[in-house]
Write an enzyme that holds these catalytic residues in place. Structure first.
Site, PDB file in Angstrom:
ATOM      1  N   LEU A   1      -2.990   4.309  -4.909  1.00  0.00           N
ATOM      2  CA  LEU A   1      -2.870   2.852  -4.975  1.00  0.00           C
ATOM      3  C   LEU A   1      -2.862   2.353  -3.535  1.00  0.00           C
ATOM      4  CD1 LEU A   1      -0.095   2.328  -7.713  1.00  0.00           C
ATOM      5  CD2 LEU A   1      -2.575   2.145  -7.975  1.00  0.00           C
ATOM      6  N   ASP A   2      -3.565   1.267  -3.288  1.00  0.00           N
ATOM      7  CA  ASP A   2      -3.601   0.705  -1.936  1.00  0.00           C
ATOM      8  C   ASP A   2      -2.198   0.339  -1.473  1.00  0.00           C
ATOM      9  OD1 ASP A   2      -6.367   0.728  -2.236  1.00  0.00           O
ATOM     10  OD2 ASP A   2      -6.401  -1.344  -2.949  1.00  0.00           O
ATOM     11  N   LEU A   3      -2.058   0.223  -0.173  1.00  0.00           N
ATOM     12  CA  LEU A   3      -0.785  -0.195   0.422  1.00  0.00           C
ATOM     13  C   LEU A   3      -0.225  -1.441  -0.277  1.00  0.00           C
ATOM     14  CD1 LEU A   3       1.216   0.132   2.838  1.00  0.00           C
ATOM     15  CD2 LEU A   3      -0.275  -1.407   4.120  1.00  0.00           C
TER      16      LEU A   3
END
Ligand code: URA
Length: 241
Positions: free
Chosen positions: A104-106
């Site tokens: 999952l992206d930041l």
């Protein structure tokens, strides 16, 4: 504690002890990277790395499956060279060396699975098994029905057409709308890129489901272990029943 290699292989569910002996004799087994064809070699399950056909084997039931509600602002890695908070910081109490399944992206929050079951992890991230990932995306402005249909049918990104998806408008409005998207693939930043491509950039993004798993009962930053039934369902979804 040490035990004989053929017994260990049986314990790991690779084969019966007799059949395990044949597998060893056939040269398919490596201990710490070295091929072993002799019977009776002793291994220490906690220290030795045993592979069959180059795949790591472990005793059944030794795998850990951790479901984390990742908050935004944490990097999906076990170690960040820039010293930012990582998902590892949130699962410190898990002693096994689990690693994140996919990423999952930041800035993305939501459901993240961590495990040391490499085979399941591979399958869950591989599009050919088509395990569903559902996202809630808050996007800029109000996407038209035609835009929702395009997103669902597949749109061209710089790494190719996206596979068919399910897209639902949950709450339309201005300046933002809420969409639910269910994908069977998981390319890098896929949801953000899809919505960017139709001129409705993501304002916030949350993964709410993986296969049958949801975030129910967890608050951001909390985690729990999967129960046996959930592990089984996940394996089934990934064709590993
Ligand atoms: N798609 C994205 O764009 N970002 C994520 O973190 C997950 C899916």
């Amino acid at each position: 504690m040490t035990l004989r290699l053929q017994k260990y292989l049986a314990l790991c569910g690779v084969a019966s002890r007799r059949a395990a002996e044949e597998i060893i004799a056939a040269g398919r087994v490596r201990v710490n990277g070295k091929k072993v064809t002799r019977m009776g070699v002793l291994v220490d399950p906690s220290a030795d790395r045993v592979e069959v056909d180059k795949r790591l084997v472990r005793p059944a039931g030794q795998y850990e499956y951790v479901l984390l509600y990742k908050p935004a602002g944490y990097v999906t890695t076990m170690k960040d060279p820039f010293g930012r908070p990582t998902v590892k910081d949130l699962v410190r109490d898990v002693k096994a060396r689990v690693f994140p399944v996919g990423r999952l992206d930041l800035d993305t929050s939501g459901l993240l699975l961590l495990t040391n079951d490499g085979e399941l992890a591979n399958r869950l991230t591989h599009p050919s098994y088509g395990v569903e990932k559902e996202y809630l995306a808050r996007v800029r402005d109000l996407p038209s029905g035609e835009t929702l249909r395009r997103l669902a049918a597949g749109i061209m990104l710089d790494d190719g057409m996206t596979a068919p998806a399910t897209v639902r408008l949950i709450k339309g409005g201005k300046p933002t709308s809420l969409l639910a998207l269910t994908l069977k693939e998981g390319r890098n930043r896929q949801v953000r890129r899809m919505l960017e491509a139709v001129n409705h950039p993501v304002v916030s993004l949350k993964r709410v489901r993986l296969g049958q798993l949801t975030l129910k009962g967890l608050r951001p930053g909390e985690w729990r272990r999967l129960n046996a039934r959930e592990v089984k369902a996940l394996k089934q979804a990934a064709g590993l029943a």
